[in-house]
Write an enzyme that holds these catalytic residues in place. Structure first.
Site, PDB file in Angstrom:
ATOM      1  N   SER A 140       0.865  -1.191   0.000  1.00 47.19           N
ATOM      2  CA  SER A 140       0.000   0.000   0.000  1.00 47.19           C
ATOM      3  C   SER A 140       0.891   1.227   0.000  1.00 47.19           C
ATOM      4  O   SER A 140       1.994   1.201   0.584  1.00 47.19           O
ATOM      5  CB  SER A 140      -0.869   0.019   1.256  1.00 47.19           C
ATOM      6  OG  SER A 140      -1.509   1.277   1.389  1.00 47.19           O
ATOM      7  N   TYR A 153      -0.876  -0.374  10.420  1.00 43.81           N
ATOM      8  CA  TYR A 153      -1.184  -0.836   9.068  1.00 43.81           C
ATOM      9  C   TYR A 153      -0.050  -0.427   8.112  1.00 43.81           C
ATOM     10  O   TYR A 153       0.438  -1.249   7.320  1.00 43.81           O
ATOM     11  CB  TYR A 153      -2.513  -0.235   8.594  1.00 43.81           C
ATOM     12  CG  TYR A 153      -2.865  -0.572   7.167  1.00 43.81           C
ATOM     13  CD1 TYR A 153      -3.391  -1.814   6.840  1.00 43.81           C
ATOM     14  CD2 TYR A 153      -2.657   0.355   6.137  1.00 43.81           C
ATOM     15  CE1 TYR A 153      -3.708  -2.130   5.525  1.00 43.81           C
ATOM     16  CE2 TYR A 153      -2.970   0.043   4.823  1.00 43.81           C
ATOM     17  CZ  TYR A 153      -3.493  -1.196   4.519  1.00 43.81           C
ATOM     18  OH  TYR A 153      -3.797  -1.514   3.220  1.00 43.81           O
TER      19      TYR A 153
HETATM   20  P1  NAP Z   1     -11.277  -6.406   1.335  1.00 41.94           P
HETATM   21  O1  NAP Z   1     -12.278  -6.019   0.312  1.00 41.94           O
HETATM   22  O2  NAP Z   1     -11.598  -6.204   2.774  1.00 41.94           O
HETATM   23  O3  NAP Z   1     -10.831  -7.922   1.070  1.00 41.94           O
HETATM   24  C1  NAP Z   1      -9.913  -8.548   1.916  1.00 41.94           C
HETATM   25  C2  NAP Z   1      -9.812 -10.007   1.545  1.00 41.94           C
HETATM   26  O4  NAP Z   1      -8.952 -10.656   2.492  1.00 41.94           O
HETATM   27  C3  NAP Z   1     -11.150 -10.708   1.575  1.00 41.94           C
HETATM   28  O5  NAP Z   1     -11.211 -11.661   0.552  1.00 41.94           O
HETATM   29  C4  NAP Z   1     -11.140 -11.379   2.938  1.00 41.94           C
HETATM   30  O6  NAP Z   1     -11.952 -12.545   2.846  1.00 41.94           O
HETATM   31  C5  NAP Z   1      -9.674 -11.742   3.073  1.00 41.94           C
HETATM   32  N1  NAP Z   1      -9.316 -11.900   4.470  1.00 41.94           N
HETATM   33  C6  NAP Z   1      -9.477 -11.007   5.474  1.00 41.94           C
HETATM   34  N2  NAP Z   1      -9.069 -11.538   6.625  1.00 41.94           N
HETATM   35  C7  NAP Z   1      -8.648 -12.800   6.354  1.00 41.94           C
HETATM   36  C8  NAP Z   1      -8.128 -13.843   7.137  1.00 41.94           C
HETATM   37  N3  NAP Z   1      -7.973 -13.724   8.470  1.00 41.94           N
HETATM   38  N4  NAP Z   1      -7.787 -15.000   6.533  1.00 41.94           N
HETATM   39  C9  NAP Z   1      -7.971 -15.160   5.182  1.00 41.94           C
HETATM   40  N5  NAP Z   1      -8.447 -14.187   4.399  1.00 41.94           N
HETATM   41  C10 NAP Z   1      -8.798 -13.034   4.978  1.00 41.94           C
HETATM   42  O7  NAP Z   1      -9.911  -5.594   1.119  1.00 41.94           O
HETATM   43  P2  NAP Z   1      -9.123  -5.184  -0.213  1.00 41.94           P
HETATM   44  O8  NAP Z   1      -9.194  -3.709  -0.291  1.00 41.94           O
HETATM   45  O9  NAP Z   1      -9.512  -6.007  -1.374  1.00 41.94           O
HETATM   46  O10 NAP Z   1      -7.663  -5.558   0.280  1.00 41.94           O
HETATM   47  C11 NAP Z   1      -6.825  -6.474  -0.381  1.00 41.94           C
HETATM   48  C12 NAP Z   1      -5.387  -6.059  -0.118  1.00 41.94           C
HETATM   49  O11 NAP Z   1      -5.171  -4.763  -0.685  1.00 41.94           O
HETATM   50  C13 NAP Z   1      -5.027  -5.939   1.361  1.00 41.94           C
HETATM   51  O12 NAP Z   1      -3.739  -6.457   1.575  1.00 41.94           O
HETATM   52  C14 NAP Z   1      -5.051  -4.441   1.607  1.00 41.94           C
HETATM   53  O13 NAP Z   1      -4.225  -4.062   2.668  1.00 41.94           O
HETATM   54  C15 NAP Z   1      -4.547  -3.935   0.256  1.00 41.94           C
HETATM   55  N6  NAP Z   1      -4.856  -2.537  -0.037  1.00 41.94           N
HETATM   56  C16 NAP Z   1      -6.141  -2.121  -0.159  1.00 41.94           C
HETATM   57  C17 NAP Z   1      -6.399  -0.772  -0.427  1.00 41.94           C
HETATM   58  C18 NAP Z   1      -7.802  -0.238  -0.556  1.00 41.94           C
HETATM   59  O14 NAP Z   1      -7.984   0.996  -0.500  1.00 41.94           O
HETATM   60  N7  NAP Z   1      -8.794  -1.067  -0.760  1.00 41.94           N
HETATM   61  C19 NAP Z   1      -5.344   0.135  -0.587  1.00 41.94           C
HETATM   62  C20 NAP Z   1      -4.037  -0.336  -0.449  1.00 41.94           C
HETATM   63  C21 NAP Z   1      -3.806  -1.672  -0.195  1.00 41.94           C
HETATM   64  P3  NAP Z   1     -12.759 -13.250   4.050  1.00 41.94           P
HETATM   65  O15 NAP Z   1     -13.404 -12.168   4.836  1.00 41.94           O
HETATM   66  O16 NAP Z   1     -13.692 -14.123   3.297  1.00 41.94           O
HETATM   67  O17 NAP Z   1     -11.724 -13.996   4.806  1.00 41.94           O
END
Ligand code: NAP
Length: 262
Positions: A140, A153
Site C-alpha cells: 500500500s 497498518y
Molecule cells: P477487502 O475487500 O476487505 O478484502 C480482503 C480479503 O482478504 C477478503 O477476501 C477477505 O476474505 C480476506 N481476508 C481477510 N481476513 C482474512 C483472514 N484472516 N484469513 C484469510 N483471508 C482473509 O480488502 P481489499 O481492499 O480487497 O484488500 C486487499 C489487499 O489490498 C489488502 O492487503 C489491503 O491491505 C490492500 N490494499 C487495499 C487498499 C484499498 O484501499 N482497498 C489500498 C491499499 C492496499 P474473508 O473475509 O472471506 O476472509
C-alpha cells in the site's frame, strides 16, 4: 512449468483478490482461492468456471490461524501446478495506536505480515528450483507514509514493500518474478472495516481499474507497481535518493554531530 500455471490467490472472496482471480481466470489459469468466506468464493468460482472453463478450487482458511495457514503453506510447497502466488489477503483496523488493543494490532500483523511472509517462504524454494514463477505481494502507499496516521497498518505495508524488493533482488536472478503492488485508496470493503465511508472520500480508484493496471505492471515485470502514481520518475528519484545514502552509512566512526554532547 506450464505456460499457464495455476494461481493461488489469498483474500479471493471479495475486493482486489476477487478481481485478480477474475483476471487470471480470463487468461486461462486454473485457480486456488483462499479466504474465510466459503460461500462468496463458491459464488465467484461457479461464475468464473462457467464463463472461462478453468478449474477452480476453494480452500477455506483463516490465515491468522497457524493450523489453517499451514494447510495453505503445504499446498504452495507441494503442488507443482501452482506457479503464481497472489499474496493479497490483508486488512486494516481503525483508531489511533493507543486506541487499538495489543491483541488487535498483533492480529493485524499476523495477517498482513506473517501470513504474507510464510506463504512466500513456502513457495519460493520450489519456484527457484524450477527457475520460473511469480510472487505478487499487495502492499500500500500507506507503507510509504507515516504521516497518514495509520501507523501499524502502514508498518505492515512497509514490511511488504521491503520484503518484495529484497525477494526481487534474491529471486529475480533465479528466474522468479516478484512484484510489489502499492494501491492507494481503492473502492473495496476494507474501508468499512476501519469505519470510513468510502463514498464520502475523494480520489478513490475502482477495483477493476486498479487490478488491470497492476496486471500491466505484472506483464512488464515491474518490481514495484504504483497504479495511481502519475509520474514514475518520482518513485525512481525516491529510490535513487535511498541508494545514494547507503554507501555513506558504512563508517568506522560516528558522524561529527554525535562526537560532542551539544
Ligand atoms: P477487502 O475487500 O476487505 O478484502 C480482503 C480479503 O482478504 C477478503 O477476501 C477477505 O476474505 C480476506 N481476508 C481477510 N481476513 C482474512 C483472514 N484472516 N484469513 C484469510 N483471508 C482473509 O480488502 P481489499 O481492499 O480487497 O484488500 C486487499 C489487499 O489490498 C489488502 O492487503 C489491503 O491491505 C490492500 N490494499 C487495499 C487498499 C484499498 O484501499 N482497498 C489500498 C491499499 C492496499 P474473508 O473475509 O472471506 O476472509
Amino acid at each position: 512449468m506450464a505456460a499457464h500455471p495455476s494461481v493461488l490467490v489469498t483474500g479471493a472472496s471479495t475486493g482486489i483478490g476477487a478481481a485478480y482471480a477474475e483476471r487470471f481466470a480470463r487468461r486461462g489459469h486454473d485457480l486456488v482461492l483462499v479466504a474465510r468466506n466459503t460461500a462468496r468464493m463458491e459464488a465467484l468460482a461457479s461464475r468464473l468456471r462457467e464463463e472461462t472453463g478453468v478449474a477452480i478450487e476453494i480452500v477455506t482458511a483463516d490465515l491468522t490461524q497457524p493450523a489453517d495457514l499451514a494447510v495453505v503453506e503445504a499446498r504452495l510447497r507441494d503442488d507443482t501446478r501452482i506457479g503464481i502466488l497472489i499474496n493479497n489477503a490483508g486488512t486494516a483496523i481503525g483508531g489511533s495506536f493507543i486506541e487499538q488493543s495489543t491483541d488487535a494490532v498483533a492480529q493485524l500483523l499476523a495477517l498482513n505480515t506473517t501470513a504474507v511472509l510464510r506463504l512466500a517462504s513456502a513457495i519460493a524454494p520450489r519456484l527457484a528450483q524450477a527457475g520460473a514463477g511469480a510472487i505478487v505481494n499487495i502492499g500500500s502507499v500507506v507503507g510509504l507514509a507515516p504521516e497518514f496516521a495509520m501507523t501499524v497498518y502502514g508498518a505492515t505495508k512497509a514490511f511488504v514493500l521491503f520484503l518484495s524488493q529484497g525477494l526481487s533482488l534474491e529471486l529475480g536472478p533465479k528466474g522468479v518474478y516478484v512484484q510489489a503492488v502499492l494501491p492507494a485508496a481503492t473502492r473495496t470493503e476494507i474501508w468499512g472495516h476501519v469505519g470510513a465511508d468510502v463514498d464520502a472520500m475523494a480520489g478513490v480508484m475502482d477495483v477493476n481499474e486498479l487490478v488491470d493496471a497492476a496486471m500491466i505492471g505484472f506483464d512488464r515485470r515491474e518490481a514495484v507497481t504504483i497504479p495511481p502514481l502519475p509520474d514514475v520518475e518520482q518513485w525512481n528519484a525516491f529510490q535513487a535518493a535511498r541508494q545514494a545514502l547507503l554507501p555513506n552509512t558504512r563508517q568506522e566512526h560516528a558522524a561529527a554531530r554525535y562526537r560532542t554532547a551539544n
